[in-house]
Design a protein around this motif. Structure first.
Motif, short mmCIF file in Angstrom:
data_model
loop_
_atom_site.label_atom_id
_atom_site.label_comp_id
_atom_site.label_asym_id
_atom_site.label_seq_id
_atom_site.Cartn_x
_atom_site.Cartn_y
_atom_site.Cartn_z
N THR A 109 0.85 -1.18 0.00
CA THR A 109 0.00 0.00 0.00
C THR A 109 0.89 1.23 0.00
N ARG A 110 0.29 2.37 -0.29
CA ARG A 110 1.06 3.60 -0.22
C ARG A 110 1.51 3.88 1.22
N GLU A 111 0.68 3.51 2.16
CA GLU A 111 1.04 3.72 3.56
C GLU A 111 2.30 2.94 3.90
N GLU A 112 2.41 1.70 3.42
CA GLU A 112 3.63 0.93 3.66
C GLU A 112 4.82 1.58 2.97
N PHE A 113 4.61 2.12 1.80
CA PHE A 113 5.71 2.77 1.07
C PHE A 113 6.18 4.02 1.80
N ASP A 114 5.24 4.81 2.27
CA ASP A 114 5.59 6.06 2.95
C ASP A 114 6.17 5.82 4.34
N ASN A 115 5.87 4.68 4.93
CA ASN A 115 6.33 4.36 6.28
C ASN A 115 6.97 2.97 6.29
N PRO A 116 8.12 2.83 5.66
CA PRO A 116 8.73 1.50 5.53
C PRO A 116 9.17 0.92 6.87
N LYS A 117 9.09 -0.41 6.97
CA LYS A 117 9.56 -1.14 8.14
C LYS A 117 10.54 -2.22 7.68
N GLY A 148 5.97 -6.55 -12.77
CA GLY A 148 4.74 -5.81 -12.54
C GLY A 148 4.89 -4.99 -11.28
N ALA A 149 3.79 -4.37 -10.85
CA ALA A 149 3.87 -3.47 -9.70
C ALA A 149 2.54 -3.45 -8.97
N PRO A 150 2.54 -3.04 -7.70
CA PRO A 150 1.28 -2.90 -6.97
C PRO A 150 0.37 -1.87 -7.63
N ASP A 151 -0.93 -2.03 -7.45
CA ASP A 151 -1.87 -1.17 -8.16
C ASP A 151 -1.90 0.26 -7.62
N TRP A 152 -1.40 0.49 -6.40
CA TRP A 152 -1.39 1.87 -5.90
C TRP A 152 -0.37 2.73 -6.62
N ILE A 153 0.59 2.09 -7.28
CA ILE A 153 1.60 2.83 -8.04
C ILE A 153 0.90 3.70 -9.09
N GLY A 154 1.26 4.96 -9.15
CA GLY A 154 0.76 5.86 -10.18
C GLY A 154 -0.65 6.38 -9.97
N GLU A 155 -1.27 6.07 -8.82
CA GLU A 155 -2.67 6.46 -8.66
C GLU A 155 -2.83 7.97 -8.49
N ARG A 156 -1.82 8.65 -7.97
CA ARG A 156 -1.93 10.10 -7.83
C ARG A 156 -1.90 10.79 -9.18
N GLU A 157 -1.08 10.27 -10.10
CA GLU A 157 -1.00 10.85 -11.44
C GLU A 157 -2.15 10.38 -12.33
N HIS A 158 -2.64 9.16 -12.06
CA HIS A 158 -3.70 8.57 -12.90
C HIS A 158 -4.75 7.93 -12.00
N PRO A 159 -5.58 8.75 -11.35
CA PRO A 159 -6.58 8.20 -10.42
C PRO A 159 -7.59 7.32 -11.12
N ASP A 160 -8.02 6.26 -10.41
CA ASP A 160 -9.00 5.33 -10.97
C ASP A 160 -10.41 5.91 -10.86
N LYS A 161 -11.21 5.53 -11.83
CA LYS A 161 -12.63 5.89 -11.80
C LYS A 161 -13.41 4.60 -11.62
N GLY A 162 -13.89 4.37 -10.40
CA GLY A 162 -14.59 3.13 -10.11
C GLY A 162 -13.64 2.06 -9.63
N ASP A 163 -14.17 0.85 -9.51
CA ASP A 163 -13.42 -0.30 -9.01
C ASP A 163 -12.48 -0.82 -10.08
N PRO A 164 -11.15 -0.71 -9.89
CA PRO A 164 -10.22 -1.17 -10.94
C PRO A 164 -10.29 -2.67 -11.18
N ASN A 165 -10.77 -3.46 -10.19
CA ASN A 165 -10.87 -4.91 -10.38
C ASN A 165 -11.92 -5.28 -11.41
N LEU A 166 -12.84 -4.36 -11.70
CA LEU A 166 -13.93 -4.65 -12.64
C LEU A 166 -13.62 -4.19 -14.05
N LEU A 167 -12.47 -3.54 -14.25
CA LEU A 167 -12.15 -3.05 -15.59
C LEU A 167 -11.89 -4.21 -16.55
N PRO A 168 -12.45 -4.17 -17.78
CA PRO A 168 -12.07 -5.16 -18.79
C PRO A 168 -10.58 -5.05 -19.10
#
Length: 708
Positions: A109-117, A148-168
């Motif tokens: 998650t972005r939270e894990e990225f911003d606060n690494p352990k 590949g990469a986690p889905d939170w990557i790039g979300e600030r520059e390219h925000p999702d519209k709706g549930d990304p799991n449902l996208l064709p």
């Protein structure tokens, strides 16, 4: 070899090939080939041979007991013992399926990225593997690449519209590309590399772009600037890790040298080397890329673009390999290592996979030069391909120079390359005759300051690999070499080569022991439990939500940015033996109101693009208020065929025990001790066990497999 040839060459220091003395029919004279080893000859600098750990291909190796685990690692990385890989490339995990499973990421998650352990940088096994490789060879090059990469990557520059799991999928592809080629992802790569140093004391030498996906020239420059800003100027970028054949642009693949020549003449050629065309037009891009790397140079007839050869950059086959370790695989490697340099001028070849260390019901069942697939037994197999690699790595170090005048094809059925040490005091000749049908006699003459000394000789053939032969004595400044067909040879002035062997015998292979149980109590947080191999999502140890001990938790709720032409499977993990037939699998699952949990058995294979492996699945779906016993529809398993179903109501967070029992054709499903379905079905007769979920958080505990 025939006796007439043996007699003719004995006086000038014949290599002893181990052939039996037989009285042959009168043979035709064997033509003598000429080769000059000129110490003043030009040639590129050899950068080593490498292995690639990616696609979950090394998953089971870390589970091996000692001393077998160390023995396997010695065969892979210890210099002058086995393969002695001089370069190790690993996947930057992204929690997506990258061939035979998923590899865990440093930030879910972005939270894990911003606060690494620190524990985030101990997920998986690649850190361990990198350290074990460097322990055995402190000079080994270390390299990383994303699939590949986690889905939170790039979300600030390219925000999702709706549930990304449902996208064709067709809509996900451009979205994924935009999100991957973002500032977020450049910083994710930098964080991985800095984490290697901070948490593991590892200095990464190289990083790539995006495995076998179309590159973005502007983003490569963004990555370079980001690495520089993060104090990683020393890390060199490899681009663009693409694969494929030579292509007539927009038309068809090109298969022959004549077709390639015609396509070049017509200006209609497109290749994985095309990044060099962009580099030639863009100085910042040229400066950003340190190495031009493509995949499977053999698919391009062991050739590279002229523009690539003129770019002033090292050229690599940054992924290659025959995907097998038997003698056929060894022959392919021997040809590949020589011909990649002869035709394409690549100075490093990296093969996938480093080792076949994953369950044999997963894609590409045998991809590496050795096997280690049964950690419960300690058995492993050193295959002939290990010694094909040793024929180069034990005879030339990174920094040696190719002597181009002595790097040639011998017709179409054999080849040789020659290299000298940086100070010119030593030299080696590596020859493969694996496709030859008759003996070859080669007269080697020294020039350009190379000093004649006895040549130490090693040979591999189908019947025996890496056998030391009698030395070849020079006559003046010449050697006469007699070469058998179907062989790999190395001749060298260096010493220290060895066909390594373990100090203790390799244990026999044994079946996976049953019964098997795991309550996940003996693990630290954020760990992958022993023997489980995730195929989609991410399963890691955690505290149960109800506070009653530990469990295995599936924590990925959004399908990641995939690398291949199909989306990652829904979250599931497998373990066990493909040979299991009649058995019982059971597991406690926590009911999530937003999705479902499932257990599976007789999973005979796990297609990379399928939602679930090909087997039987008992699902408890809180969102739908029902249970289902289902199998994948068709071979790809993209949807499920429901065999039986019924209503089920449970409180959110409540725990329920799911059980599947297999007895020949009879499949029985139980929930909380009550039998809910019994049926006859023979779609799947054997396979591993496992469990999974939808794209929702799910908890699993008290997993048991026992014989029927």
């Amino acid at each position: 070899m025939n006796m007439a040839l043996m007699s003719a060459t004995a006086a000038v220091g014949l290599v002893c090939t181990g052939a039996r003395a037989e009285t042959p029919a009168a043979p035709a004279a064997t033509p003598v080939m000429q080769i000059v080893l000129d110490g003043k000859d030009r040639g590129r600098v050899f950068e080593g041979l490498g292995g690639l750990s990616a696609g979950a291909s090394t998953r089971l190796l870390i589970e091996y007991p000692e001393p077998q685990r160390s023995q396997v690692l010695d065969y892979l990385f210890k210099p002058k013992f086995g393969a002695g890989f001089q370069h190790l490339k690993v996947e930057i995990g992204g929690d997506i399926n990258s061939t035979s499973g998923t590899e865990p990421g440093i930030a879910r998650t972005r939270e894990e990225f911003d606060n690494p352990k620190p524990e985030y940088f101990n997920r998986g096994y690649e850190w361990w593997l990198l350290k074990e490789a460097r322990k055995r060879n402190p000079a080994i090059f270390l390299d990383v690449l994303q699939w590949g990469a986690p889905d939170w990557i790039g979300e600030r520059e390219h925000p999702d519209k709706g549930d990304p799991n449902l996208l064709p999928w067709k809509e996900r592809m451009p979205r994924n590309r935009a999100k991957f080629y973002s500032q977020d992802n450049a910083e994710f790569i930098a964080a991985f590399i800095n984490g290697a140093r901070t948490y593991h004391g590892l200095e990464i030498n190289y990083c790539g772009i995006w495995n076998e996906m179309a590159y973005d020239a502007e983003w490569i420059k963004v990555l370079r600037r980001t690495l520089d800003a993060k104090r990683l100027k020393r890390v060199q970028i490899v681009a663009a890790d693409q694969t494929g054949r030579w292509w007539h642009k927009g038309k068809k693949p090109v298969y022959t040298a004549q077709e390639v020549a015609e396509a070049i003449e017509a200006g209609a050629l497109s290749t994985p080397w095309d990044v060099t065309l962009d580099m030639s037009k863009d100085k910042e891009l040229m400066d950003a890329v340190s190495v031009i790397g493509v995949h499977y140079v053999g698919l391009q007839l062991h050739r590279s673009r002229e523009e690539a050869q003129q770019a002033g950059k090292p050229l690599w086959s940054s992924e290659d390999g025959p995907w097998r370790g038997d003698w056929r695989g060894a022959k392919t490697l021997a040809k590949m290592f020589n011909r990649n340099y002869i035709g394409a001028k690549t100075t490093k070849t990296i093969i996938w996979s480093l080792i076949t260390s994953y369950y044999d019901n997963l894609p590409i069942r045998c991809s590496g030069p050795m096997k280690a697939q049964t950690p419960w037994s300690g058995f492993y197999e050193v295959q002939p391909a290990i010694w094909a690699i040793a024929h180069t790595t034990q005879f030339a170090e990174p920094g040696w120079q190719y002597l181009d005048g002595a790097c040639k094809l011998i017709g179409t059925n054999a080849s040789w390359v020659a290299l000298k040490s940086p100070d010119g005091s030593d030299y080696s000749l590596i020859v493969e005759t694996v496709d030859a049908s008759a003996p070859l006699e080669v007269r080697v003459r020294l020039a350009g300051g190379l000093v004649a000394r006895p040549l130490h000789a090693w040979r591999s053939a189908e019947s025996n690999q890496f056998e030391q032969l009698a030395d070849v004595a020079p006559v003046g400044d010449e050697y006469l070499l007699a070469l058998e067909p179907g062989s790999i040879y190395s001749f060298t002035t260096t010493t220290g080569q060895k066909k390594g062997a373990p100090d203790t015998p390799i244990p026999p292979s044994t079946p996976f022991p049953l019964p098997y149980a795991d309550d996940f109590e003996g693990y630290a947080a954020n760990q992958t439990p022993r023997l489980f191999s995730d195929q989609g999502g991410a399963f890691e140890t955690a505290q149960r939500a109800d506070g009653k001990g530990k469990c295995l938790k599936q924590i990925i709720t959004r399908r990641g940015i995939d690398w291949s032409g199909h989306p990652s499977p829904a979250p599931y993990t497998v373990m066990g033996s493909r040979a299991w037939r009649d058995y019982e699998v059971a597991c406690d699952v926590s009911l999530d109101p937003k999705g479902y949990a499932t257990i599976g058995g007789r999973i005979v294979n796990a297609p990379q693009s399928a939602n679930f492996g090909s087997g039987y699945w008992l699902q408890l779906d809180a969102a739908a208020g029902e249970w289902r016993l289902a199998i994948p529809k068709a071979k790809q398993g993209e949807t499920l065929t429901v065999l039986k179903s019924g209503p089920f109501m449970g409180a959110p967070g409540s725990w329920h025990r799911l059980k599947l029992r297999f007895a020949k054709k009879t499949i029985t499903a139980s929930i909380d001790g009550a039998e809910v379905a019994t049926l006859e079905d023979s779609t799947f007769t054997m396979g591993t066990a496992g469990f999974g979920s939808g794209w929702n958080v799910a908890e699993f505990d008290n997993f048991v497999v026992k014989p029927k």
